[in-house]
Design an enzyme around this catalytic site. Structure first.
Site, PDB file in Angstrom:
ATOM      1  N   GLY A  74      -0.174-106.791  32.739  1.00  0.00           N
ATOM      2  CA  GLY A  74       0.778-106.188  34.052  1.00  0.00           C
ATOM      3  C   GLY A  74       0.313-106.486  35.070  1.00  0.00           C
ATOM      4  N   GLY A  77       2.356-102.989  42.458  1.00  0.00           N
ATOM      5  CA  GLY A  77       2.172-102.933  43.317  1.00  0.00           C
ATOM      6  C   GLY A  77       0.820-103.396  43.665  1.00  0.00           C
ATOM      7  N   PHE A  78      -0.021-101.998  42.909  1.00  0.00           N
ATOM      8  CA  PHE A  78      -1.548-101.578  42.584  1.00  0.00           C
ATOM      9  C   PHE A  78      -2.110-102.716  42.737  1.00  0.00           C
ATOM     10  CE2 PHE A  78      -4.995 -99.369  41.972  1.00  0.00           C
ATOM     11  CZ  PHE A  78      -5.596 -98.593  42.453  1.00  0.00           C
ATOM     12  N   GLY A  79      -1.938-103.744  42.309  1.00  0.00           N
ATOM     13  CA  GLY A  79      -2.599-104.361  41.376  1.00  0.00           C
ATOM     14  C   GLY A  79      -2.293-105.334  39.816  1.00  0.00           C
ATOM     15  N   LYS A  95      -6.260-100.111  35.692  1.00  0.00           N
ATOM     16  CA  LYS A  95      -4.927-100.514  36.920  1.00  0.00           C
ATOM     17  C   LYS A  95      -5.979-101.292  38.162  1.00  0.00           C
ATOM     18  CE  LYS A  95      -2.033 -97.874  38.112  1.00  0.00           C
ATOM     19  NZ  LYS A  95      -0.687 -97.339  38.546  1.00  0.00           N
ATOM     20  N   ASP A 193       9.788 -93.489  42.128  1.00  0.00           N
ATOM     21  CA  ASP A 193       9.818 -94.620  42.055  1.00  0.00           C
ATOM     22  C   ASP A 193      10.434 -94.741  40.637  1.00  0.00           C
ATOM     23  OD1 ASP A 193       9.602 -97.085  42.648  1.00  0.00           O
ATOM     24  OD2 ASP A 193       8.165 -97.401  42.239  1.00  0.00           O
TER      25      ASP A 193
END
Length: 281
Positions: A74, A77-79, A95, A193
């Protein structure tokens, strides 16, 4: 309170569903995070990375366990999030921060410290982290059924989550994780979030809340935090928080309410038909 709301909403929806059948009715800017939570304690400190309780990986180790970042699970926003296997065969999700990501070291550090110091069956478990030069990554337990969003839209191999019993359990387990953040941590933590893509499901469809890069603890016994920057995903953001810039536990509850509407209707947070409209509207 959150669990009670879940039960009432979903039981009412189930009743409506049965009646209907009988009648033949048819990424945001980021703030600086300066405090971190340790179990039932919070400290205003820099928390050097070597104090983290989880395993530390090198970048070369991450390349090995992901087979050179071969399979993407997947993206956020982090990467990108990659599939991987530890030496003992344990499957993990890695991640890795993208160099173009707007989320930086502070968000990475915030999530790492929160997840090493709070533990609940309905929060995703962090196995380790990497801070190797310019490379930053977090290593989590593997959640084979992906996100709740993927499951509801039917993009997973089993064709989606259609059972009301499954949906109710996912809602309850997500609520229990959120309630732990609000009631079980000292000081309380606001996720900021909550959304369907940040609720992960394992092979047994057990729910885990994930992605704590924007989370914020309350300091000093206050029941709200004044912020200068609005963060979160627009279709899930509490209008009251948007208007006042005062963050409270209710902000998470509103976002979770949107998730409940997605669970009940099977629709996304923004229904993109003739004209896009928020599911809350």
């Amino acid at each position: 309170m959150i669990v009670v709301i879940v039960v009432v909403v979903l039981l009412c929806s189930l009743r409506w569903k049965r009646q209907g059948s009988m009648n033949n009715s048819v990424e945001p800017q980021n703030e600086t995070t300066t405090s971190y939570v340790s179990g039932n304690n919070a400290h205003r400190d820099s928390f050097p990375l070597h104090q983290l309780e989880s395993r530390q990986f090198t970048y070369e180790e991450l390349k090995m366990i992901t087979n050179n970042f071969q399979r993407v699970l997947g993206q956020g926003g982090f990467g990108y999030v990659y599939d991987g296997f530890l030496e003992d065969g344990t499957q993990v999700a890695v991640k890795l921060r993208s160099h173009s990501s707007s989320q930086g070291f502070k968000e990475f550090l915030a999530e790492a410290h929160i997840l090493t110091r709070i533990h609940h069956k309905n929060l995703v478990t962090m196995i380790g982290y990497c801070k190797d030069g310019e490379y930053m990554a977090l290593v989590y337990e593997y959640m084979s059924e992906g996100t709740l969003h993927e499951h509801l839209e039917g993009s997973k191999h089993n064709g989606g989550c259609s059972s009301w019993r499954q949906r109710l359990r996912i809602a309850l387990e997500s609520a229990q994780g959120l309630e732990y953040l609000h009631k079980g941590c000292d000081p309380p933590i606001i996720h900021r979030d909550v959304k369907a893509t940040n609720i992960l499901l394992n092979a047994r469809l057990e729910a885990r809340i994930a992605d704590f890069g924007l989370s914020k603890p309350f300091i000093g016994g206050n029941d709200y935090v004044s912020t200068t920057t609005l963060v979160g995903t627009p279709e899930y953001v509490d209008p009251e928080y948007h208007a006042t810039m005062q963050l409270t536990a209710k902000s998470d509850v509103y976002s979770f309410g949107v998730v409940l509407l997605e669970l009940v209707t099977g629709k996304p947070a923004v229904v993109r038909e003739a004209a896009p409209i928020s599911i809350s509207h």
